[in-house]
Design a protein around this motif. Structure first.
Motif, PDB file in Angstrom:
ATOM      1  N   ASP A  48      34.410  49.115  36.396  1.00  0.00           N
ATOM      2  CA  ASP A  48      33.458  48.018  36.556  1.00  0.00           C
ATOM      3  C   ASP A  48      34.010  47.083  37.640  1.00  0.00           C
ATOM      4  N   GLY A  49      33.191  46.155  38.073  1.00  0.00           N
ATOM      5  CA  GLY A  49      33.571  45.289  39.191  1.00  0.00           C
ATOM      6  C   GLY A  49      34.847  44.507  38.956  1.00  0.00           C
ATOM      7  N   HIS A  50      35.008  43.977  37.736  1.00  0.00           N
ATOM      8  CA  HIS A  50      36.183  43.170  37.414  1.00  0.00           C
ATOM      9  C   HIS A  50      37.457  44.015  37.455  1.00  0.00           C
ATOM     10  N   ASP A  51      37.400  45.222  36.872  1.00  0.00           N
ATOM     11  CA  ASP A  51      38.560  46.117  36.913  1.00  0.00           C
ATOM     12  C   ASP A  51      38.890  46.499  38.353  1.00  0.00           C
ATOM     13  N   PHE A  52      37.857  46.688  39.157  1.00  0.00           N
ATOM     14  CA  PHE A  52      38.071  47.048  40.558  1.00  0.00           C
ATOM     15  C   PHE A  52      38.805  45.922  41.297  1.00  0.00           C
ATOM     16  N   GLU A  53      38.469  44.683  41.002  1.00  0.00           N
ATOM     17  CA  GLU A  53      39.158  43.544  41.637  1.00  0.00           C
ATOM     18  C   GLU A  53      40.649  43.585  41.318  1.00  0.00           C
ATOM     19  N   PHE A  54      40.998  43.817  40.049  1.00  0.00           N
ATOM     20  CA  PHE A  54      42.411  43.882  39.657  1.00  0.00           C
ATOM     21  C   PHE A  54      43.092  45.113  40.261  1.00  0.00           C
ATOM     22  N   PHE A  55      42.361  46.223  40.333  1.00  0.00           N
ATOM     23  CA  PHE A  55      42.897  47.428  40.967  1.00  0.00           C
ATOM     24  C   PHE A  55      43.234  47.144  42.431  1.00  0.00           C
ATOM     25  N   CYS A  56      42.319  46.484  43.148  1.00  0.00           N
ATOM     26  CA  CYS A  56      42.542  46.145  44.555  1.00  0.00           C
ATOM     27  C   CYS A  56      43.733  45.213  44.705  1.00  0.00           C
ATOM     28  N   ALA A  57      43.829  44.224  43.823  1.00  0.00           N
ATOM     29  CA  ALA A  57      44.951  43.285  43.878  1.00  0.00           C
ATOM     30  C   ALA A  57      46.277  44.032  43.697  1.00  0.00           C
ATOM     31  N   ASP A  58      46.335  44.934  42.729  1.00  0.00           N
ATOM     32  CA  ASP A  58      47.555  45.729  42.505  1.00  0.00           C
ATOM     33  C   ASP A  58      47.883  46.588  43.712  1.00  0.00           C
ATOM     34  N   LEU A  59      46.866  47.198  44.287  1.00  0.00           N
ATOM     35  CA  LEU A  59      47.049  48.062  45.449  1.00  0.00           C
ATOM     36  C   LEU A  59      47.584  47.260  46.642  1.00  0.00           C
ATOM     37  N   LEU A  60      47.050  46.074  46.841  1.00  0.00           N
ATOM     38  CA  LEU A  60      47.525  45.213  47.928  1.00  0.00           C
ATOM     39  C   LEU A  60      48.980  44.808  47.698  1.00  0.00           C
ATOM     40  N   GLU A  61      49.287  44.460  46.470  1.00  0.00           N
ATOM     41  CA  GLU A  61      50.658  44.064  46.143  1.00  0.00           C
ATOM     42  C   GLU A  61      51.626  45.214  46.420  1.00  0.00           C
ATOM     43  N   GLN A  62      51.245  46.418  46.024  1.00  0.00           N
ATOM     44  CA  GLN A  62      52.083  47.586  46.265  1.00  0.00           C
ATOM     45  C   GLN A  62      52.182  47.896  47.756  1.00  0.00           C
ATOM     46  N   GLY A  63      51.180  47.445  48.528  1.00  0.00           N
ATOM     47  CA  GLY A  63      51.168  47.670  49.970  1.00  0.00           C
ATOM     48  C   GLY A  63      51.870  46.584  50.765  1.00  0.00           C
ATOM     49  N   GLY A  64      52.603  45.697  50.080  1.00  0.00           N
ATOM     50  CA  GLY A  64      53.400  44.708  50.796  1.00  0.00           C
ATOM     51  C   GLY A  64      52.804  43.312  50.851  1.00  0.00           C
ATOM     52  N   PHE A  65      51.624  43.109  50.261  1.00  0.00           N
ATOM     53  CA  PHE A  65      51.067  41.768  50.188  1.00  0.00           C
ATOM     54  C   PHE A  65      51.789  41.015  49.068  1.00  0.00           C
ATOM     55  N   TYR A  66      51.843  39.696  49.180  1.00  0.00           N
ATOM     56  CA  TYR A  66      52.448  38.882  48.126  1.00  0.00           C
ATOM     57  C   TYR A  66      51.558  37.678  47.868  1.00  0.00           C
ATOM     58  N   GLU A  67      51.931  36.892  46.866  1.00  0.00           N
ATOM     59  CA  GLU A  67      51.073  35.775  46.454  1.00  0.00           C
ATOM     60  C   GLU A  67      49.646  36.290  46.188  1.00  0.00           C
TER      61      GLU A  67
END
Length: 160
Positions: A48-67
């Protein structure tokens, strides 16, 4: 001389067997990676949309994004994730759709980038973008992170 020839054959056969095993293992890993990516792609499309937002956030974090921060659901001014990388701040609109993403998502990312005073706005999706959305993004300087980009991030994470 005949003895030397007889001694080389076992070595050649062993070398060929090792080489064949290495090729089989490489092909198996490649197939498994493709299968995992395909299964994850299906899972992406079922979130669902909300889970996708958290999935994207995790993916970005794993890709070197912070904060990396997922904004609250309502009143988020068109932005779902705030993040930073290499001193650059991002406002990201996440769209888990069943069809191409249109211009509205680009407008929301633009508005959210301005509201949160971020350097870069982006739309991240499990799909692709309509031509009008791509044109608006170019004009408004909004990054377009489509399914292909998501799969690249997932592949990088898989390699770790």
């Amino acid at each position: 001389m005949e003895e030397t020839g007889q001694q080389i054959w076992p070595l050649l056969l062993t070398g060929a067997a090792v080489l064949l095993a290495a090729v089989v293992i490489a092909v198996a890993f490649r197939y498994a990676r493709r299968l995992r990516r395909r299964l994850l792609g299906k899972r992406l499309d079922e979130m669902d949309g909300h889970d996708f937002e958290f999935f994207c956030a995790d993916l970005l974090e794993q890709g070197g994004f912070y904060e990396v921060e997922v904004t609250r659901g309502s009143g988020d001014y068109g932005v779902d994730v705030l993040a930073e990388k290499d001193g650059v701040t991002y406002a990201i609109q996440c769209k888990r759709y069943d069809s191409p993403v249109g211009i509205k998502a680009v407008q929301e990312a633009f508005a959210g980038r301005e509201y949160y005073d971020r350097m870069v706005g982006a739309v991240m999706t499990n799909q692709y973008f309509t031509k009008p959305a791509m044109e608006a993004a170019r004009k408004l300087k909004i990054l377009m992170w489509d399914r292909e980009y998501l799969e690249e991030l997932m592949a990088k994470e898989e390699e770790r």
